[in-house]
Design an enzyme around this catalytic site. Structure first.
Site, short mmCIF file in Angstrom:
data_model
loop_
_atom_site.label_atom_id
_atom_site.label_comp_id
_atom_site.label_asym_id
_atom_site.label_seq_id
_atom_site.Cartn_x
_atom_site.Cartn_y
_atom_site.Cartn_z
N TYR A 65 47.85 41.47 41.24
CA TYR A 65 48.94 40.53 41.43
C TYR A 65 49.23 40.24 42.90
CZ TYR A 65 50.12 42.22 36.67
OH TYR A 65 50.09 42.60 35.36
N HIS A 124 43.21 48.36 34.99
CA HIS A 124 43.74 47.09 34.52
C HIS A 124 42.95 46.47 33.37
CE1 HIS A 124 46.44 43.69 36.24
NE2 HIS A 124 46.32 43.54 34.95
#
Length: 304
Positions: A65, A124
């Site tokens: 992010y 992730h």
């Protein structure tokens, strides 16, 4: 009256705040291309602080992010303003491209976050073919995650976007089986087989994209039946469709990751911890959503 925080207990006894303020999706940032580009978003920092002051105690970020620095600044400012301690917060981050060097990536994340440790660290995604120049296997990466856990840099370790085959590939190598699997989860993507597998193996599911039926499903998905069920529950409880969706997740035993930039929506986010759906309402939402399947994130990948 202070709202009692919802919590979820992990297999190792850790208590995880049930509502996490997410810094992906809306807040996702491309890496800065030049020195003049602002690295930190003041809008995000202030939104995180508002969430913390409203009672949220769990923050969710990720290497992908590019928001770890924003989260770190918000934490530092909030603790100074509130008088609370680092231990009052639960911080989750995730790594993906940096899985080629887990310790180095974690060290950088901790520096950006201005923290000595992470409460939760997740791989992730299992799609290692998308990591540039990666030569490591899933088992080798997981061994490095276990190592930083043993060294006290990470308290709880887990994964994200794993399907059953990914867990089975990891199971033969793991000394510590993942405690958490953060997945897209909402009534249009209930993943019942994965939920049953997670329960069998003591893996808590954490939900991202919980409001997708309201915000992200395409027009071709006819969610009329689901909306009827949501509206009925919302009217009975005096809440909104969004609150009902978040509460439905909590009552499934999930940690729920959601976010907003609108200060007026923070109180409703916190309030989902203070009411309950009836058993029949949960079942009606289950049934209405199960007639459809829609995946918004990682939609081109194979999960089973």
């Amino acid at each position: 009256m202070t709202t009692k925080l919802a919590t979820v207990t992990l297999r190792n006894g850790s208590l995880v705040p049930g509502i996490a303020f997410g810094t992906g999706t809306k807040w996702f940032k491309r890496p800065a291309k030049d020195a003049d580009q602002d690295a930190v978003s003041r809008e995000l920092v202030d939104s995180i602080k508002r969430a913390l002051h409203a009672g949220i105690r769990h923050l969710d970020t990720a290497e992908m992010y590019n928001t770890e620095e924003d989260v770190g600044l918000a934490i530092r400012e909030f603790l100074a303003e509130s008088g609370l301690k680092r231990s009052d917060l639960y911080i989750t981050s995730k790594l993906f491209k940096g899985a080629t060097d887990v310790r180095g990536t974690l060290t950088r994340a901790l520096a950006l976050l201005q923290l000595d440790y992470l409460d939760q660290y997740l791989l992730h995604a299992p799609f290692l073919e998308d990591i540039p120049d990666n030569t490591k296997t899933l088992g080798e990466i997981w061994a490095e995650i276990e190592a930083v856990h043993r060294d006290g840099l990470v308290r709880d370790i887990g994964v994200s976007n794993f399907g059953i085959p990914h867990f089975e590939a990891l199971r033969q190598h793991a000394t510590i089986f993942p405690l958490v699997n953060q997945i897209e989860f909402h009534p249009l993507l209930q993943q019942t087989d994965l939920a049953a597998y997670a329960k069998e193996h003591g893996v808590v599911l954490s939900s991202y994209g919980p409001l997708t039926p309201l915000t992200g499903s395409p027009d071709k998905v006819d969610a009329t039946a689901l909306n009827v069920a949501l509206d009925a529950a919302a009217e009975r409880a005096g809440k909104t469709r969004a609150q009902v969706l978040l509460r439905w997740n909590l009552q499934k035993g999930r940690v729920v990751v959601s976010t907003t930039a609108n200060p007026d929506r923070l109180a409703p986010l916190v309030e989902v911890q203070s009411f309950e759906l009836t058993e029949d309402e949960v079942k009606e939402i289950d049934a209405a959503g199960a007639t459809l399947t829609y995946r918004k994130f990682w939609a081109t990948k194979k999960f089973d």
